[in-house]
Write a protein that holds these residues in place. Structure first.
Motif, PDB file in Angstrom:
ATOM      1  N   TRP A  67     -37.244  11.372  48.916  1.00 18.84           N
ATOM      2  CA  TRP A  67     -37.341  12.765  48.465  1.00 18.84           C
ATOM      3  C   TRP A  67     -36.449  13.618  49.368  1.00 18.84           C
ATOM      4  N   PRO A  68     -35.143  13.664  49.110  1.00 22.58           N
ATOM      5  CA  PRO A  68     -34.204  14.310  50.028  1.00 22.58           C
ATOM      6  C   PRO A  68     -34.257  15.832  50.036  1.00 22.58           C
ATOM      7  N   THR A  69     -34.914  16.435  49.066  1.00 23.89           N
ATOM      8  CA  THR A  69     -35.011  17.892  49.003  1.00 23.89           C
ATOM      9  C   THR A  69     -36.447  18.299  48.726  1.00 23.89           C
ATOM     10  N   ALA A  74     -41.487  18.093  45.510  1.00 23.18           N
ATOM     11  CA  ALA A  74     -42.388  18.830  44.625  1.00 23.18           C
ATOM     12  C   ALA A  74     -42.630  18.082  43.323  1.00 23.18           C
ATOM     13  N   ALA A  75     -41.650  17.293  42.883  1.00 24.84           N
ATOM     14  CA  ALA A  75     -41.766  16.558  41.627  1.00 24.84           C
ATOM     15  C   ALA A  75     -42.457  15.209  41.791  1.00 24.84           C
ATOM     16  N   ALA A  76     -42.788  14.840  43.025  1.00 23.13           N
ATOM     17  CA  ALA A  76     -43.417  13.539  43.269  1.00 23.13           C
ATOM     18  C   ALA A  76     -44.813  13.488  42.663  1.00 23.13           C
ATOM     19  N   LYS A  77     -45.208  12.312  42.234  1.00 20.09           N
ATOM     20  CA  LYS A  77     -46.577  12.095  41.777  1.00 20.09           C
ATOM     21  C   LYS A  77     -47.514  12.057  42.981  1.00 20.09           C
ATOM     22  N   ASP A  78     -48.692  12.600  42.800  1.00 20.29           N
ATOM     23  CA  ASP A  78     -49.662  12.624  43.893  1.00 20.29           C
ATOM     24  C   ASP A  78     -49.885  11.229  44.467  1.00 20.29           C
ATOM     25  N   VAL A 104     -42.985  26.158  47.140  1.00 17.94           N
ATOM     26  CA  VAL A 104     -41.613  26.545  47.478  1.00 17.94           C
ATOM     27  C   VAL A 104     -40.699  26.372  46.273  1.00 17.94           C
ATOM     28  N   ALA A 105     -40.849  25.253  45.562  1.00 16.01           N
ATOM     29  CA  ALA A 105     -40.005  25.006  44.394  1.00 16.01           C
ATOM     30  C   ALA A 105     -40.318  25.979  43.257  1.00 16.01           C
ATOM     31  N   GLY A 110     -36.939  26.975  45.565  1.00 12.17           N
ATOM     32  CA  GLY A 110     -36.568  25.849  46.422  1.00 12.17           C
ATOM     33  C   GLY A 110     -36.093  26.251  47.802  1.00 12.17           C
ATOM     34  N   ARG A 111     -36.256  27.525  48.169  1.00 18.17           N
ATOM     35  CA  ARG A 111     -35.834  28.004  49.490  1.00 18.17           C
ATOM     36  C   ARG A 111     -37.056  28.440  50.291  1.00 18.17           C
ATOM     37  N   PHE A 112     -37.179  27.929  51.499  1.00 14.35           N
ATOM     38  CA  PHE A 112     -38.301  28.314  52.351  1.00 14.35           C
ATOM     39  C   PHE A 112     -38.139  29.756  52.818  1.00 14.35           C
ATOM     40  N   PRO A 113     -39.222  30.532  52.869  1.00 16.50           N
ATOM     41  CA  PRO A 113     -39.145  31.857  53.492  1.00 16.50           C
ATOM     42  C   PRO A 113     -38.646  31.719  54.925  1.00 16.50           C
ATOM     43  N   ASP A 114     -37.917  32.728  55.418  1.00 14.98           N
ATOM     44  CA  ASP A 114     -37.310  32.611  56.740  1.00 14.98           C
ATOM     45  C   ASP A 114     -38.033  33.415  57.815  1.00 14.98           C
ATOM     46  N   THR A 115     -39.264  33.851  57.530  1.00 18.85           N
ATOM     47  CA  THR A 115     -40.057  34.571  58.528  1.00 18.85           C
ATOM     48  C   THR A 115     -41.407  33.891  58.697  1.00 18.85           C
TER      49      THR A 115
END
Length: 353
Positions: A67-69, A74-78, A104-105, A110-115
């Motif tokens: 899962w490189p991103t 996020a798309a992985a099965k539980d 996040v996705a 797909g971008r993490f908050p930066d604070t």
């Protein structure tokens, strides 16, 4: 709030040491450069909670290859993620990992908050992880305090209040020495110092870059800090587990999502208590393995008595489950307790053959 003087010198001396002696880790940028991928910083920080760098390394490599991103995760099965996490322990981290990746996705493109504030709003992200990602991935000034940093700070300032009551005092002292610039490097330098020099036992004070400013060095026993409250005796529980084998397959169930080992594949088992129900899930000629499989959880220890039996072709245990090939049991992602139970069954069967 940080002040000038001794605190500033501590930060400068530690960063100078880090420039030369920083550990090279796959999720870490070189000294002086912020990490370029918040996903990998976040993933590593979640994995490293209550787990050693040596143990995390292979899991981190496996996760980032598969899962490189954050979108891929996020798309992985539980079930796939829980199986990949098996063996790292503290399985709530894995469930929180998936919930956070999906948030996040879904909510942040797909971008993490930066604070810190934005990161804290993500599911499963606490104060430590938010501070670590903000500092290491985004270069924000944040006070990052894990167990290693607690130990270093408690010794620097000889904080005598026992843990956990000392944590506000330790955090306030950590705030005073955290610099405005290179906060990410400073956080990682403190972690490295605690992991390699200012260790829990036998700290190597003679080679510590902060020895001139460390109050504990002046005491007879720097390892006495941080002061820890007396440990409570963990309760001991008993349980029963059943290995049900049919045509080279074993019956596995999935544990409830909430609770210990939530969502993980497992053997059918009883409740874990002082007097567990020993009634097997179906009638068979059961063989009991002695001694029980021992395991220690965060809040209690467990002795799991394992029973195994071969059943006829049309026998199916009650409830939901799946027949898993015995030859591929290592791919089932069993948590450590049940992986040990599977190994106990294998050894017992080999001894009887």
């Amino acid at each position: 709030m940080r002040v000038e003087g001794r605190e500033t010198k501590i930060a400068a001396d530690l960063l100078a040491h880090y420039n030369v002696h920083a550990r090279r880790l796959p999720w870490r940028a070189p000294p002086g450069a912020n990490a370029t991928d918040p996903y990998r910083v976040w993933l590593s920080e979640v994995m490293l909670q209550q787990t050693t760098v040596a143990a995390v390394g292979p899991y981190y490599a496996k996760f980032t290859a598969r899962w490189p991103t954050v979108e891929a995760l996020a798309a992985a099965k539980d079930a796939d993620l829980m199986a990949a996490w098996a063996g790292l322990g503290y399985y709530a981290r894995a469930r929180n990992l998936l919930a956070c990746a999906r948030a996040v996705a879904r909510d942040h493109g797909g971008r993490f908050p930066d604070t810190e504030e934005g990161l804290r709003a993500l599911p499963g992200v606490g104060a430590y992880t938010a501070a670590a990602v903000a500092a290491i991935a985004f270069g924000r000034r944040a006070v990052v305090v894990d167990a290693n940093v607690e130990r270093v700070v408690a010794r620097l300032f000889t904080i005598a209040t026992p843990l956990p009551a000392a944590r506000p005092e330790i955090r306030e002292a950590a705030d005073r020495i955290t610099p405005d610039a290179r906060a990410g490097d400073f956080a990682q330098a403190m972690m490295d110092l605690g992991a390699t020099i200012c260790t829990a036992r036998n700290p190597a004070c003679g080679i510590c870059p902060l020895r001139q400013d460390c109050a504990a060095v002046q005491t007879a026993d720097p390892a006495a800090y941080p002061v820890k409250a007396a440990k409570k005796v963990k309760p001991h529980r008993l349980g029963h587990g059943w290995w049900i084998e049919r045509d080279g397959h074993v019956w596995l169930v999935r544990r409830p999502d909430k609770g210990l080992l939530g969502g993980m594949r497992a053997l059918p088992s009883s409740d874990w208590s002082a007097a567990p129900d020993s009634t097997p899930p179906l009638a068979a000629r059961w063989t009991m393995i002695d001694p029980p499989v021992a395991h220690v959880f965060t809040h209690f220890s467990l002795a799991l008595t394992v029973h195994h039996a071969h059943v006829v072709q049309d026998a199916t245990p009650p409830g939901e489950g799946e027949w898993w090939p015995v030859a591929q049991i290592g791919d089932a992602g069993l948590p450590t307790l049940f992986a040990r139970a599977a190994e106990a069954v294998r050894k017992d069967q080999d001894a009887r053959d």
